[in-house]
Design a protein around this motif. Structure first.
Motif, PDB file in Angstrom:
ATOM      1  N   ARG A   1      18.771  -3.452   1.181  1.00  0.00           N
ATOM      2  CA  ARG A   1      17.935  -4.408   0.452  1.00  0.00           C
ATOM      3  C   ARG A   1      18.575  -5.783   0.479  1.00  0.00           C
ATOM      4  O   ARG A   1      19.749  -5.913   0.119  1.00  0.00           O
ATOM      5  CB  ARG A   1      17.757  -3.931  -1.000  1.00  0.00           C
ATOM      6  CG  ARG A   1      16.958  -4.890  -1.850  1.00  0.00           C
ATOM      7  CD  ARG A   1      16.713  -4.355  -3.255  1.00  0.00           C
ATOM      8  NE  ARG A   1      15.825  -3.214  -3.259  1.00  0.00           N
ATOM      9  CZ  ARG A   1      15.261  -2.703  -4.360  1.00  0.00           C
ATOM     10  NH1 ARG A   1      15.514  -3.239  -5.541  1.00  0.00           N
ATOM     11  NH2 ARG A   1      14.459  -1.663  -4.288  1.00  0.00           N
TER      12      ARG A   1
ATOM     13  N   LYS B   1      15.610  12.296  -3.454  1.00  0.00           N
ATOM     14  CA  LYS B   1      14.417  12.099  -2.610  1.00  0.00           C
ATOM     15  C   LYS B   1      14.609  12.752  -1.245  1.00  0.00           C
ATOM     16  O   LYS B   1      13.749  13.478  -0.753  1.00  0.00           O
ATOM     17  CB  LYS B   1      14.190  10.589  -2.446  1.00  0.00           C
ATOM     18  CG  LYS B   1      12.943  10.220  -1.684  1.00  0.00           C
ATOM     19  CD  LYS B   1      12.880   8.730  -1.375  1.00  0.00           C
ATOM     20  CE  LYS B   1      13.010   7.866  -2.611  1.00  0.00           C
ATOM     21  NZ  LYS B   1      12.784   6.434  -2.338  1.00  0.00           N
TER      22      LYS B   1
ATOM     23  N   THR C   1       5.686   5.042   4.220  1.00  0.00           N
ATOM     24  CA  THR C   1       5.844   5.093   2.765  1.00  0.00           C
ATOM     25  C   THR C   1       4.484   4.949   2.074  1.00  0.00           C
ATOM     26  O   THR C   1       4.136   5.727   1.180  1.00  0.00           O
ATOM     27  CB  THR C   1       6.829   4.006   2.286  1.00  0.00           C
ATOM     28  OG1 THR C   1       8.007   4.084   3.083  1.00  0.00           O
ATOM     29  CG2 THR C   1       7.195   4.200   0.837  1.00  0.00           C
TER      30      THR C   1
ATOM     31  N   GLY D   1       4.136  -6.190   0.139  1.00  0.00           N
ATOM     32  CA  GLY D   1       5.062  -5.979   1.242  1.00  0.00           C
ATOM     33  C   GLY D   1       4.709  -4.723   2.011  1.00  0.00           C
ATOM     34  O   GLY D   1       3.550  -4.263   2.002  1.00  0.00           O
TER      35      GLY D   1
ATOM     36  N   SER E   1       5.983 -11.989  -6.191  1.00  0.00           N
ATOM     37  CA  SER E   1       6.739 -12.399  -7.376  1.00  0.00           C
ATOM     38  C   SER E   1       6.160 -13.652  -8.041  1.00  0.00           C
ATOM     39  O   SER E   1       6.602 -14.041  -9.113  1.00  0.00           O
ATOM     40  CB  SER E   1       8.217 -12.593  -7.034  1.00  0.00           C
ATOM     41  OG  SER E   1       8.342 -13.422  -5.914  1.00  0.00           O
TER      42      SER E   1
ATOM     43  N   LYS F   1       1.655 -12.297   5.174  1.00  0.00           N
ATOM     44  CA  LYS F   1       2.986 -11.885   4.731  1.00  0.00           C
ATOM     45  C   LYS F   1       3.963 -11.687   5.898  1.00  0.00           C
ATOM     46  O   LYS F   1       5.121 -12.061   5.811  1.00  0.00           O
ATOM     47  CB  LYS F   1       2.884 -10.573   3.924  1.00  0.00           C
ATOM     48  CG  LYS F   1       2.308 -10.792   2.534  1.00  0.00           C
ATOM     49  CD  LYS F   1       3.334 -11.512   1.680  1.00  0.00           C
ATOM     50  CE  LYS F   1       2.791 -12.021   0.381  1.00  0.00           C
ATOM     51  NZ  LYS F   1       3.783 -12.800  -0.379  1.00  0.00           N
TER      52      LYS F   1
ATOM     53  N   CYS G   1       4.121  -0.917  -6.413  1.00  0.00           N
ATOM     54  CA  CYS G   1       4.766  -0.903  -5.081  1.00  0.00           C
ATOM     55  C   CYS G   1       5.648  -2.123  -4.862  1.00  0.00           C
ATOM     56  O   CYS G   1       5.851  -2.531  -3.712  1.00  0.00           O
ATOM     57  CB  CYS G   1       3.703  -0.863  -3.979  1.00  0.00           C
ATOM     58  SG  CYS G   1       2.693   0.616  -3.972  1.00  0.00           S
TER      59      CYS G   1
ATOM     60  N   THR H   1       8.847  -3.461  -7.259  1.00  0.00           N
ATOM     61  CA  THR H   1      10.283  -3.383  -7.529  1.00  0.00           C
ATOM     62  C   THR H   1      10.556  -2.602  -8.821  1.00  0.00           C
ATOM     63  O   THR H   1       9.624  -2.183  -9.503  1.00  0.00           O
ATOM     64  CB  THR H   1      10.868  -4.813  -7.609  1.00  0.00           C
ATOM     65  OG1 THR H   1      12.288  -4.750  -7.555  1.00  0.00           O
ATOM     66  CG2 THR H   1      10.444  -5.538  -8.868  1.00  0.00           C
TER      67      THR H   1
ATOM     68  N   ASN I   1      10.706   2.090  -6.096  1.00  0.00           N
ATOM     69  CA  ASN I   1      11.702   2.952  -6.742  1.00  0.00           C
ATOM     70  C   ASN I   1      11.889   2.527  -8.196  1.00  0.00           C
ATOM     71  O   ASN I   1      12.181   1.356  -8.452  1.00  0.00           O
ATOM     72  CB  ASN I   1      13.029   2.845  -5.995  1.00  0.00           C
ATOM     73  CG  ASN I   1      12.967   3.573  -4.666  1.00  0.00           C
ATOM     74  OD1 ASN I   1      12.582   4.744  -4.612  1.00  0.00           O
ATOM     75  ND2 ASN I   1      13.306   2.893  -3.583  1.00  0.00           N
TER      76      ASN I   1
ATOM     77  N   GLY J   1       8.501   7.544   3.545  1.00  0.00           N
ATOM     78  CA  GLY J   1       9.235   6.576   4.377  1.00  0.00           C
ATOM     79  C   GLY J   1      10.496   7.189   4.939  1.00  0.00           C
ATOM     80  O   GLY J   1      10.731   7.187   6.154  1.00  0.00           O
TER      81      GLY J   1
HETATM   82  P1  NDP Z   1       8.999  -5.701   0.876  1.00  0.00           P
HETATM   83  O1  NDP Z   1      10.131  -6.648   0.887  1.00  0.00           O
HETATM   84  O2  NDP Z   1       8.212  -5.479   2.114  1.00  0.00           O
HETATM   85  O3  NDP Z   1       7.958  -6.118  -0.273  1.00  0.00           O
HETATM   86  C1  NDP Z   1       8.352  -6.214  -1.596  1.00  0.00           C
HETATM   87  C2  NDP Z   1       7.182  -6.721  -2.425  1.00  0.00           C
HETATM   88  O4  NDP Z   1       7.526  -6.651  -3.805  1.00  0.00           O
HETATM   89  C3  NDP Z   1       6.839  -8.178  -2.147  1.00  0.00           C
HETATM   90  O5  NDP Z   1       5.472  -8.379  -2.365  1.00  0.00           O
HETATM   91  C4  NDP Z   1       7.682  -8.905  -3.187  1.00  0.00           C
HETATM   92  O6  NDP Z   1       7.215 -10.191  -3.542  1.00  0.00           O
HETATM   93  C5  NDP Z   1       7.566  -7.968  -4.368  1.00  0.00           C
HETATM   94  N1  NDP Z   1       8.746  -8.108  -5.226  1.00  0.00           N
HETATM   95  C6  NDP Z   1      10.033  -7.888  -4.876  1.00  0.00           C
HETATM   96  N2  NDP Z   1      10.847  -8.145  -5.898  1.00  0.00           N
HETATM   97  C7  NDP Z   1      10.052  -8.536  -6.909  1.00  0.00           C
HETATM   98  C8  NDP Z   1      10.299  -8.926  -8.235  1.00  0.00           C
HETATM   99  N3  NDP Z   1      11.542  -8.970  -8.737  1.00  0.00           N
HETATM  100  N4  NDP Z   1       9.231  -9.225  -9.025  1.00  0.00           N
HETATM  101  C9  NDP Z   1       7.970  -9.183  -8.525  1.00  0.00           C
HETATM  102  N5  NDP Z   1       7.671  -8.817  -7.268  1.00  0.00           N
HETATM  103  C10 NDP Z   1       8.699  -8.503  -6.482  1.00  0.00           C
HETATM  104  O7  NDP Z   1       9.603  -4.334   0.323  1.00  0.00           O
HETATM  105  P2  NDP Z   1       9.033  -2.848   0.447  1.00  0.00           P
HETATM  106  O8  NDP Z   1       7.544  -2.868   0.398  1.00  0.00           O
HETATM  107  O9  NDP Z   1       9.717  -2.205   1.578  1.00  0.00           O
HETATM  108  O10 NDP Z   1       9.619  -2.183  -0.877  1.00  0.00           O
HETATM  109  C11 NDP Z   1       8.916  -2.204  -2.119  1.00  0.00           C
HETATM  110  C12 NDP Z   1       9.445  -1.110  -3.018  1.00  0.00           C
HETATM  111  O11 NDP Z   1       9.271   0.166  -2.374  1.00  0.00           O
HETATM  112  C13 NDP Z   1      10.937  -1.181  -3.353  1.00  0.00           C
HETATM  113  O12 NDP Z   1      11.146  -0.667  -4.658  1.00  0.00           O
HETATM  114  C14 NDP Z   1      11.560  -0.231  -2.342  1.00  0.00           C
HETATM  115  O13 NDP Z   1      12.807   0.261  -2.775  1.00  0.00           O
HETATM  116  C15 NDP Z   1      10.507   0.862  -2.314  1.00  0.00           C
HETATM  117  N6  NDP Z   1      10.523   1.719  -1.140  1.00  0.00           N
HETATM  118  C16 NDP Z   1      10.402   1.189   0.122  1.00  0.00           C
HETATM  119  C17 NDP Z   1      10.399   2.024   1.216  1.00  0.00           C
HETATM  120  C18 NDP Z   1      10.162   1.511   2.593  1.00  0.00           C
HETATM  121  O14 NDP Z   1      10.010   2.340   3.501  1.00  0.00           O
HETATM  122  N7  NDP Z   1      10.090   0.208   2.823  1.00  0.00           N
HETATM  123  C19 NDP Z   1      10.614   3.473   1.078  1.00  0.00           C
HETATM  124  C20 NDP Z   1      10.629   3.946  -0.293  1.00  0.00           C
HETATM  125  C21 NDP Z   1      10.617   3.074  -1.342  1.00  0.00           C
HETATM  126  P3  NDP Z   1       7.998 -11.501  -3.011  1.00  0.00           P
HETATM  127  O15 NDP Z   1       7.682 -11.572  -1.545  1.00  0.00           O
HETATM  128  O16 NDP Z   1       7.453 -12.627  -3.812  1.00  0.00           O
HETATM  129  O17 NDP Z   1       9.462 -11.257  -3.276  1.00  0.00           O
END
Ligand code: NDP
Length: 442
Positions: free
Chosen positions: A89, A109, A204, A234, A257, A279, A315, A317, A342, A370
């Motif tokens: 991360r 997991k 995922t 994301g 965010s 994005k 989905c 954070t 998560n 994922g």
């Molecule tokens: P990305 O970086 O692709 O997307 C993250 C998204 O969450 C963005 O829209 C981001 O907005 C938003 N975000 C992140 N931090 C914050 C915050 N503090 N407050 C509000 N919005 C926030 O990440 P992923 O989609 O890969 O991951 C998302 C979640 O899924 C995480 O918890 C990750 O651990 C979990 N996960 C991911 C997997 C994967 O395969 N990628 C597998 C299993 C779980 P912004 O762009 O503005 O930061």
């Protein structure tokens, strides 16, 4: 001394890690009381102590020629059922506590997937947002220049997570290959042309929806016509939305965010393609959606949980859905909450869902698709072969079906209700705990 007090005292100032341990302990400690051999071998105490933690300096030079310093981490939590496995991360909120919570969850997991993968997690407080491609590349190269000594295809296989997508995995892989002078499956989430698996980007989000479909099968429901609120925009959010739309559901929110967008008419496949381009290519903000689709509204600084829905999919954070949000969701008719992120739901929110008999699925079960496909990517790399999309998707469905069955096996309450949190925690624990006992005190 009681198990939790000891863990708390050993890990001061690590609130996210302690939150994750407490949530699991709520189910595991009574289970251990009923199965004393786990107590004698102190398996839970050992699981809460990482096998190894690596912390390192990551110096790099920005486009103005200024030297920047970030901190890099890899938490190698458990290798008892396979090589350490878990994402990287890159986000300013990254701390040791956050990565320890993620690595702890990851161990359960990965166990639930049934594949031979241990648990790990890593990353940095580096923020890729607003950085040029060249800056991201220099950072990734510096990060890997230290990390490469601690990972390997049979040792530790990192992947993506927040802030680490195909671009970052590419730069990290390129640097690993250059230093080691070998082409191996040391990272997953690679581009398909250079060793990645079909369906890994989708896995995922798709897996999350496959899990919801499994729940619906048990109660004779389908996704057709269901209203879904999603947070984040994301990787996970985009593919959860895509699969939901394919299944005939109506997705009405997405966020980042800065805030969330509400499209009452539903985000169609065409509108979602706009978000993906926004994005992944333009690296823009979700608020730009309303410029393109003026019928939708943008709510700055807010979360989407006040919008009426049948299903909520957080989905983004950790701790993004609190007790107040949970109350709003329930009062507005939401009956299903499945975690794409998560630990997105706070302890208060989870308690409320369980009290009100909401179908609540924790991330370690709901978003395991994922890492499951990452496991399949490792298999394909070992075989030096690439499976077709259909084969990987079929395997993913089978794995999710298996995780659902495990949750039902361990989570059925006396009144017949399935407590997915209990089922996922105990189901994930048993395999790791048994392997620890088999392997002795290590
Ligand atoms: P990305 O970086 O692709 O997307 C993250 C998204 O969450 C963005 O829209 C981001 O907005 C938003 N975000 C992140 N931090 C914050 C915050 N503090 N407050 C509000 N919005 C926030 O990440 P992923 O989609 O890969 O991951 C998302 C979640 O899924 C995480 O918890 C990750 O651990 C979990 N996960 C991911 C997997 C994967 O395969 N990628 C597998 C299993 C779980 P912004 O762009 O503005 O930061």
């Amino acid at each position: 001394m009681n198990i939790l007090t000891t863990i708390q005292e050993r890990n001061p100032g690590e609130p996210e890690f302690l939150q994750a341990v407490h949530e699991v302990a709520e189910y595991i400690i009574p289970f251990i009381e009923q199965n004393p051999r786990y107590k004698a071998f102190k398996v839970f105490e050992r699981m809460a102590e990482p096998e190894r933690v690596i912390i390192f300096r990551v110096p790099w030079v920005d486009d103005k020629g200024e030297i920047r310093i970030n901190r890099g981490y890899r938490v190698q939590m458990s290798s008892v059922i396979g090589p350490y496995k878990g994402g990287l991360r890159f986000h300013p909120s990254v701390t040791l506590s956050v990565l320890k919570f993620l690595a702890f969850e990851q161990t359960y997991k990965n166990s639930l997937t049934g594949l031979p993968m241990g648990g790990g997690k890593g990353g940095s407080d580096f923020d890729p947002k607003g950085k040029s491609d060249a800056e991201v590349m220099r950072f990734c190269q510096s990060f890997m220049t230290e990390l490469y000594r601690h990972i390997g295809p049979d040792l530790d296989v990192p992947a993506g997570d927040i802030g680490v997508g195909k671009r970052e995995i590419g730069y990290l892989f390129g640097q690993y290959k250059r230093i080691k002078n070998e082409f191996t499956g040391v990272l997953t989430g690679k581009g398909f042309e250079w060793g990645g698996s079909r369906i890994r980007p989708e896995a995922t989000g798709y897996g999350l929806i496959y899990f919801v479909q499994e729940i619906f099968k048990t109660i004779g429901e389908t996704l057709e016509g269901k209203v879904i609120t999603i947070s984040g925009s994301g990787n996970v959010a985009q593919f959860a939305a895509e699969k939901s739309i394919q299944c005939g559901a109506k997705v009405v929110t997405m966020s980042d965010s800065d805030g969330y967008i509400y499209d009452q008419t539903g985000i169609t496949a065409e509108k979602l393609a706009f978000i993906t381009e926004l994005k992944e290519v333009k690296r823009g903000r979700i608020s730009e959606y309303v410029d393109r689709y003026p019928g939708a509204r943008f709510f700055p600084g807010e979360k989407p949980w006040g919008i009426p829905c049948d299903i909520a999919l957080p989905c983004a954070t950790q701790n993004e859905l609190d007790g107040h949000d949970a109350r709003l969701l329930i009062d507005n008719g939401c009956r299903y909450v499945a975690e794409g992120a998560n630990m997105p739901c706070t302890t208060e929110a989870v308690a409320l869902f369980n009290k009100e008999r909401i179908y609540y699925v924790p991330g370690k079960a709901a978003n395991a698709g994922g890492v499951a496909v990452s496991g399949l990517e490792m298999t394909q790399n070992s075989l030096r072969y690439a499976w077709f999309k259909e084969k990987v998707d079929d395997r993913l469905r089978i794995i999710i079906k298996g995780i659902h069955a495990t949750c039902v096996q361990y989570g059925r309450e006396e009144d017949g209700h399935i407590n997915y949190e209990k089922g996922a925690n105990i189901g994930g624990f048993v395999k790791v705990a048994d392997a620890m006992i088999d392997q002795g005190v290590v």
